[in-house]
Design a protein around this motif. Structure first.
Motif, mmCIF file in Angstrom:
data_model
loop_
_atom_site.group_PDB
_atom_site.id
_atom_site.type_symbol
_atom_site.label_atom_id
_atom_site.label_comp_id
_atom_site.label_asym_id
_atom_site.label_seq_id
_atom_site.Cartn_x
_atom_site.Cartn_y
_atom_site.Cartn_z
ATOM 1 N N ASN A 185 0.846 -1.188 0.000
ATOM 2 C CA ASN A 185 0.000 0.000 0.000
ATOM 3 C C ASN A 185 0.883 1.240 0.000
ATOM 4 O OD1 ASN A 185 -3.027 -0.894 0.791
ATOM 5 N ND2 ASN A 185 -1.565 -2.214 1.826
ATOM 6 N N VAL A 186 0.521 2.218 -0.798
ATOM 7 C CA VAL A 186 1.185 3.520 -0.808
ATOM 8 C C VAL A 186 0.152 4.539 -0.346
ATOM 9 C CG1 VAL A 186 2.363 5.259 -2.190
ATOM 10 C CG2 VAL A 186 2.708 2.823 -2.682
ATOM 11 N N VAL A 187 0.487 5.322 0.675
ATOM 12 C CA VAL A 187 -0.524 6.167 1.315
ATOM 13 C C VAL A 187 0.009 7.568 1.596
ATOM 14 C CG1 VAL A 187 -1.646 4.180 2.397
ATOM 15 C CG2 VAL A 187 0.125 5.427 3.645
ATOM 16 N N ALA A 188 -0.925 8.487 1.742
ATOM 17 C CA ALA A 188 -0.653 9.833 2.250
ATOM 18 C C ALA A 188 -1.464 10.007 3.526
ATOM 19 C CB ALA A 188 -1.033 10.893 1.222
ATOM 20 N N VAL A 189 -0.844 10.597 4.552
ATOM 21 C CA VAL A 189 -1.476 10.716 5.866
ATOM 22 C C VAL A 189 -1.610 12.194 6.222
ATOM 23 C CG1 VAL A 189 -1.364 10.036 8.295
ATOM 24 C CG2 VAL A 189 -0.357 8.554 6.540
ATOM 25 N N TYR A 190 -2.799 12.563 6.732
ATOM 26 C CA TYR A 190 -3.081 13.938 7.131
ATOM 27 C C TYR A 190 -3.510 13.951 8.603
ATOM 28 C CZ TYR A 190 -3.279 14.591 2.075
ATOM 29 O OH TYR A 190 -2.977 14.610 0.739
ATOM 30 N N HIS A 191 -3.197 15.045 9.307
ATOM 31 C CA HIS A 191 -3.636 15.197 10.689
ATOM 32 C C HIS A 191 -4.122 16.617 10.930
ATOM 33 C CE1 HIS A 191 0.920 15.945 11.691
ATOM 34 N NE2 HIS A 191 0.423 16.891 10.933
ATOM 35 N N ARG A 222 0.868 14.951 7.022
ATOM 36 C CA ARG A 222 1.753 14.425 8.062
ATOM 37 C C ARG A 222 2.919 13.652 7.446
ATOM 38 N NH1 ARG A 222 0.834 12.800 13.537
ATOM 39 N NH2 ARG A 222 2.074 11.021 14.214
ATOM 40 N N SER A 223 2.594 12.798 6.466
ATOM 41 C CA SER A 223 3.627 11.948 5.896
ATOM 42 C C SER A 223 3.122 11.265 4.638
ATOM 43 C CB SER A 223 4.045 10.876 6.915
ATOM 44 O OG SER A 223 2.932 10.040 7.218
ATOM 45 N N VAL A 224 4.048 10.683 3.908
ATOM 46 C CA VAL A 224 3.730 9.728 2.849
ATOM 47 C C VAL A 224 4.460 8.437 3.205
ATOM 48 C CG1 VAL A 224 3.314 11.424 1.049
ATOM 49 C CG2 VAL A 224 5.637 10.582 1.422
#
Length: 275
Positions: A185-191, A222-224
Motif C-alpha cells: 500500500n502507498v498512502v498519504a497521511v493527514y492530521h 503528516r507523511s507519505v
C-alpha cells in the motif's frame, strides 16, 4: 509389486483429496488480503487465532532510536455471512464485505500514548507522558474488481486527542484467495492541529522543563508512506506473517524538535495458531 502399486495409488488419492480440501479453503477468506485476518475458514460462528510477533521499530513518532518489541497477534472472531466481528488486543470492531468490492471496517481501540521513558537517550525528558484515550477508526477499501488485485483505501481516526486521515492505493501479489501472499500500500497521511501537537508539539510548560523550543503544530499533511504485508498459510492451523513499513514525514513535522529523524520505520515477523 502389486502391494506397492496399491499403496502408491492410495497415497496419490489421499494427496489429491487433501489438496482439493485445501484448495476449497483457499477461497473462503472474506477478502484475499494478507493484512486482513480471517480465521473462520468461510464458516459462520466463532473462530480464534493466537500467536506472537516480534518487531524492530522506532521507539516513538519521530525517534531516531530503534528497538525490538514482542507483541501478541491474532484475534477472537465471530462470522455471520459477509460480516466478521472481532476482538484483537485493545481493539473491538466489525468488518463487512459489500458487493464483492467494498470492504468496510469500524472499530474502537485504545491509544496508550507516549511515555517519557520511550526514549532511552532522554530525548523526551521534561515532556511528560502523553495522554491515553479511546480512538474510533473507520476504514473503507474499494477494489477495482472482485479478485482484489488493486484497490483504493481510506481511513479516518477520531480520538480524544485529535483526528487523522489516510488515503492511498494498494496492490495484491499472488494468485491464492485464502488470504496468503503479499500486498503493498502507498498512502498519504493527514492530521489536524490537535493530533499533530499530540506527537510533535511542545507547550510552554514542556519547553521550560525540557529545554526544547516551544512548538505549535498546524494541521495538514503528516507523511507519505509505504507498507508491505505478507502471510503464508503453512497448514490448517499454522500461519506465518510479516510486515514492513516506511513513513517519511512532511517538512512541517520535521521542523519539530521532537522529530529527530525524517522518517518512521518498522519490520516485523510472527506466527499464528488457528484453533
Amino acid at each position: 509389486m502389486k502391494k506397492f502399486t496399491g499403496l502408491l495409488l492410495i497415497l496419490l488419492i489421499h494427496s489429491f483429496f487433501s489438496h482439493a480440501v485445501f484448495a476449497q479453503d483457499e477461497t473462503t477468506a472474506l477478502v484475499p488480503l494478507p493484512s486482513v485476518d480471517d480465521f473462520t475458514r468461510g464458516k459462520d460462528g466463532w473462530a480464534l487465532g493466537l500467536g506472537l510477533g516480534i518487531e524492530y521499530e522506532t521507539a516513538y513518532e519521530g525517534s531516531d532510536e530503534f528497538g525490538f518489541e514482542l507483541d501478541p497477534a491474532g484475534a477472537l472472531q465471530w462470522r455471520r455471512g459477509d460480516n466478521i466481528f472481532f476482538w484483537a488486543g485493545e481493539a473491538l470492531g466489525w468488518r463487512g464485505l459489500r458487493a464483492d468490492t467494498w470492504l468496510l471496517e469500524a472499530l474502537v481501540g485504545f491509544d496508550e500514548g507516549r511515555a517519557e521513558s520511550d526514549s532511552k537517550k532522554g530525548h523526551l525528558d521534561g515532556l511528560g507522558d502523553g495522554e491515553e484515550g479511546l480512538e474510533f477508526v473507520f476504514q473503507a477499501r474499494r477494489a477495482f474488481d472482485a479478485d482484489w488485485r488493486y484497490w483504493l483505501v481510506g481511513r479516518v481516526v477520531a480520538s480524544e486527542n485529535g483526528n487523522l486521515g489516510l488515503f492511498g492505493v494498494g496492490r495484491r501479489f499472488g494468485d491464492k484467495l485464502d488470504g496468503s501472499g503479499s500486498e503493498v500500500n502507498v498512502v498519504a497521511v493527514y492530521h489536524d492541529s490537535e493530533f499533530a501537537n499530540k506527537d510533535f508539539g511542545i507547550n510552554a510548560q514542556q519547553a521550560a522543563a525540557s529545554g526544547l523550543a516551544e512548538t505549535r503544530m498546524s494541521g495538514g499533511i503528516r507523511s507519505v508512506g509505504i507498507n508491505y504485508n505478507y502471510r503464508h498459510i503453512i497448514n490448517k492451523n499454522w500461519q506465518i506473517f510479516g510486515e514492513a513499513l516506511y513513513e517519511h514525514f512532511s517538512s512541517d513535522v520535521r521542523k519539530s524538535p521532537i522529530a529527530r529523524s525524517d522518517y518512521e520505520a518498522e519490520i516485523g515477523i510472527g506466527f499464528i495458531y488457528v484453533f
